[in-house]
Design an enzyme around this catalytic site. Structure first.
Site, PDB file in Angstrom:
ATOM      1  N   ASP A 103      46.297  11.308   6.575  1.00 58.63           N
ATOM      2  CA  ASP A 103      47.607  11.959   6.439  1.00 58.63           C
ATOM      3  C   ASP A 103      48.490  11.664   7.656  1.00 58.63           C
ATOM      4  O   ASP A 103      49.664  12.026   7.687  1.00 58.63           O
ATOM      5  CB  ASP A 103      47.468  13.469   6.177  1.00 58.63           C
ATOM      6  CG  ASP A 103      46.784  14.201   7.306  1.00 58.63           C
ATOM      7  OD1 ASP A 103      46.271  13.553   8.241  1.00 58.63           O
ATOM      8  OD2 ASP A 103      46.759  15.453   7.259  1.00 58.63           O
ATOM      9  N   SER A 104      47.919  10.952   8.649  1.00 60.42           N
ATOM     10  CA  SER A 104      48.741  10.430   9.750  1.00 60.42           C
ATOM     11  C   SER A 104      49.859   9.540   9.202  1.00 60.42           C
ATOM     12  O   SER A 104      50.840   9.260   9.901  1.00 60.42           O
ATOM     13  CB  SER A 104      47.875   9.634  10.733  1.00 60.42           C
ATOM     14  OG  SER A 104      47.094   8.672  10.042  1.00 60.42           O
ATOM     15  N   ASP A 131      42.590  11.420   2.716  1.00 62.29           N
ATOM     16  CA  ASP A 131      42.763  12.735   3.347  1.00 62.29           C
ATOM     17  C   ASP A 131      43.357  13.736   2.365  1.00 62.29           C
ATOM     18  O   ASP A 131      44.316  13.426   1.648  1.00 62.29           O
ATOM     19  CB  ASP A 131      43.760  12.603   4.515  1.00 62.29           C
ATOM     20  CG  ASP A 131      43.098  12.780   5.860  1.00 62.29           C
ATOM     21  OD1 ASP A 131      41.970  13.292   5.937  1.00 62.29           O
ATOM     22  OD2 ASP A 131      43.750  12.390   6.860  1.00 62.29           O
ATOM     23  N   LYS A 174      38.591  13.491   2.646  1.00 62.72           N
ATOM     24  CA  LYS A 174      38.354  14.088   3.972  1.00 62.72           C
ATOM     25  C   LYS A 174      39.180  15.349   4.079  1.00 62.72           C
ATOM     26  O   LYS A 174      40.313  15.394   3.586  1.00 62.72           O
ATOM     27  CB  LYS A 174      38.724  13.100   5.085  1.00 62.72           C
ATOM     28  CG  LYS A 174      38.601  13.735   6.489  1.00 62.72           C
ATOM     29  CD  LYS A 174      38.635  12.717   7.609  1.00 62.72           C
ATOM     30  CE  LYS A 174      40.024  12.320   8.069  1.00 62.72           C
ATOM     31  NZ  LYS A 174      40.866  13.436   8.525  1.00 62.72           N
ATOM     32  N   GLU A 228      40.017  18.791   6.986  1.00 62.33           N
ATOM     33  CA  GLU A 228      39.885  19.267   8.366  1.00 62.33           C
ATOM     34  C   GLU A 228      39.284  20.668   8.402  1.00 62.33           C
ATOM     35  O   GLU A 228      39.578  21.491   7.520  1.00 62.33           O
ATOM     36  CB  GLU A 228      41.269  19.294   9.046  1.00 62.33           C
ATOM     37  CG  GLU A 228      41.867  17.925   9.217  1.00 62.33           C
ATOM     38  CD  GLU A 228      43.211  17.939   9.951  1.00 62.33           C
ATOM     39  OE1 GLU A 228      43.652  19.014  10.417  1.00 62.33           O
ATOM     40  OE2 GLU A 228      43.819  16.862  10.053  1.00 62.33           O
ATOM     41  N   GLU A 245      37.588  14.343  16.639  1.00 62.27           N
ATOM     42  CA  GLU A 245      38.866  13.864  17.184  1.00 62.27           C
ATOM     43  C   GLU A 245      39.194  14.523  18.513  1.00 62.27           C
ATOM     44  O   GLU A 245      39.112  15.747  18.658  1.00 62.27           O
ATOM     45  CB  GLU A 245      40.012  14.122  16.189  1.00 62.27           C
ATOM     46  CG  GLU A 245      41.359  13.656  16.764  1.00 62.27           C
ATOM     47  CD  GLU A 245      42.488  13.509  15.765  1.00 62.27           C
ATOM     48  OE1 GLU A 245      42.274  13.690  14.554  1.00 62.27           O
ATOM     49  OE2 GLU A 245      43.609  13.197  16.243  1.00 62.27           O
TER      50      GLU A 245
HETATM   51  O1  KIV Z   1      45.023  11.168   9.453  1.00 60.94           O
HETATM   52  C1  KIV Z   1      44.341  10.383  10.133  1.00 60.94           C
HETATM   53  O2  KIV Z   1      44.704   9.230  10.393  1.00 60.94           O
HETATM   54  C2  KIV Z   1      43.075  10.877  10.638  1.00 60.94           C
HETATM   55  C3  KIV Z   1      42.371  10.046  11.664  1.00 60.94           C
HETATM   56  C4  KIV Z   1      43.084  10.184  12.944  1.00 60.94           C
HETATM   57  C5  KIV Z   1      40.935  10.370  11.783  1.00 60.94           C
HETATM   58  O3  KIV Z   1      42.624  11.920  10.272  1.00 60.94           O
END
Ligand code: KIV
Length: 272
Positions: free
Chosen positions: A49-50, A88, A118, A120, A187
């Site tokens: 989600d970055s 994510d 994924k 968090e 992280e």
């Molecule tokens: O969103 C993302 O890119 C991430 C990585 C930094 C692990 O969660």
């Protein structure tokens, strides 16, 4: 008769089986063309989600919504053939209840054809991880700095810099492993803490700003390519792609301005 080589995608259990073995290589990817380039060299591609910050100019990952993740997830699956694709779950799509998380994770899996999701969070997400895994959804967990909680934490702060913070983070990593996560991202945390967690849990740890002792590493692709305007201290820029793009655009602009482009080899003549 044409013989097509069948490429088998890496699976979540294969990633788990790498615990303590050959380091797991991974990168983020948000588009088909970068996924295609990275596919041969990485074990998994994370549609992180970055992308909200890297691709869409948001200040954090909080504004990212499910449809955006699905759109980029589809592109990365289309561009790759070998790497496991992990998508994510964005902020707000899984925290409310295990059943809400299941509904949204099913959308991600069905619409993108990715191999895992994924999310968090540590101890407080363990019940949800267990619920998803029991229902056929491989989950990668993410502890330490969890950027979706930026408004509670108060900034992108490194975790575990003082030893009194360690137990809570270790308990988080153990809880997601016990809940059935197939791997966990660590992280932005103090190096000795990440090394200690890696030794103490049964699933692979994937470090980002953590420790070389982790079972694998991940970086945001644009950061390691040298394409991001600012990068955190833990990033090594392995390329100068930003400078290379700027050089090419400047040359193009000059060629258009002095009418040296298009040259005769770039134009079409009449056929008769
Ligand atoms: O969103 C993302 O890119 C991430 C990585 C930094 C692990 O969660």
């Amino acid at each position: 008769m044409s013989v097509q080589k069948q490429v088998r995608r890496i699976t979540a259990p294969q990633i788990t089986a790498r615990k303590g073995g050959e380091p797991i290589v991974s990168l983020t990817s948000y588009h088909a063309h970068t996924a295609a380039i990275a596919d041969e060299y990485v074990d998994f591609l994370l549609v992180g989600d970055s992308l909200g910050m890297v691709m869409h100019g948001f200040e954090s990952t909080v504004p990212v919504h499910l449809d955006l993740m699905i759109m980029h997830g589809k592109a990365v699956v289309r561009g790759s053939a070998r790497a496991l694709v992990v998508v994510d779950m964005p902020f707000g799509s899984y925290e409310e209840s295990p059943s809400a998380a299941f509904r949204n994770a099913v959308r991600v899996m069905k619409e993108t054809d990715c191999g895992a999701v994924k999310l968090e969070g540590g101890r407080h997400m363990a019940e949800t991880i267990e619920y998803l895994v029991a229902r056929g959804i491989p989950v990668m967990a993410h502890v330490g700095l969890t950027p979706q909680s930026i408004n509670v934490i108060g900034g992108f702060k490194t975790q575990g810099r003082t030893r009194d913070q360690w137990k809570a983070i270790e308990d988080d990593a153990k809880a997601v492993a016990d809940a059935g996560a197939f791997a966990v991202v660590l992280e932005a945390m103090a190096e000795p803490l990440a090394a200690r967690i890696t030794k103490s849990i049964s699933i692979p740890t994937i470090g980002i700003g953590a420790s070389a002792e982790c079972d694998g590493q991940i970086l945001v692709m644009e950061d390691m390519l040298g394409l991001s305007p600012r990068v955190p201290k833990f990033v090594k820029e392995f390329g100068e792609v930003g400078k290379s793009i700027e050089r090419a655009i400047k040359l193009y602009a000059e060629a258009v301005t002095d009418r040296s482009f298009p040259a005769s080899e770039n134009t079409y003549d009449v056929k008769d």
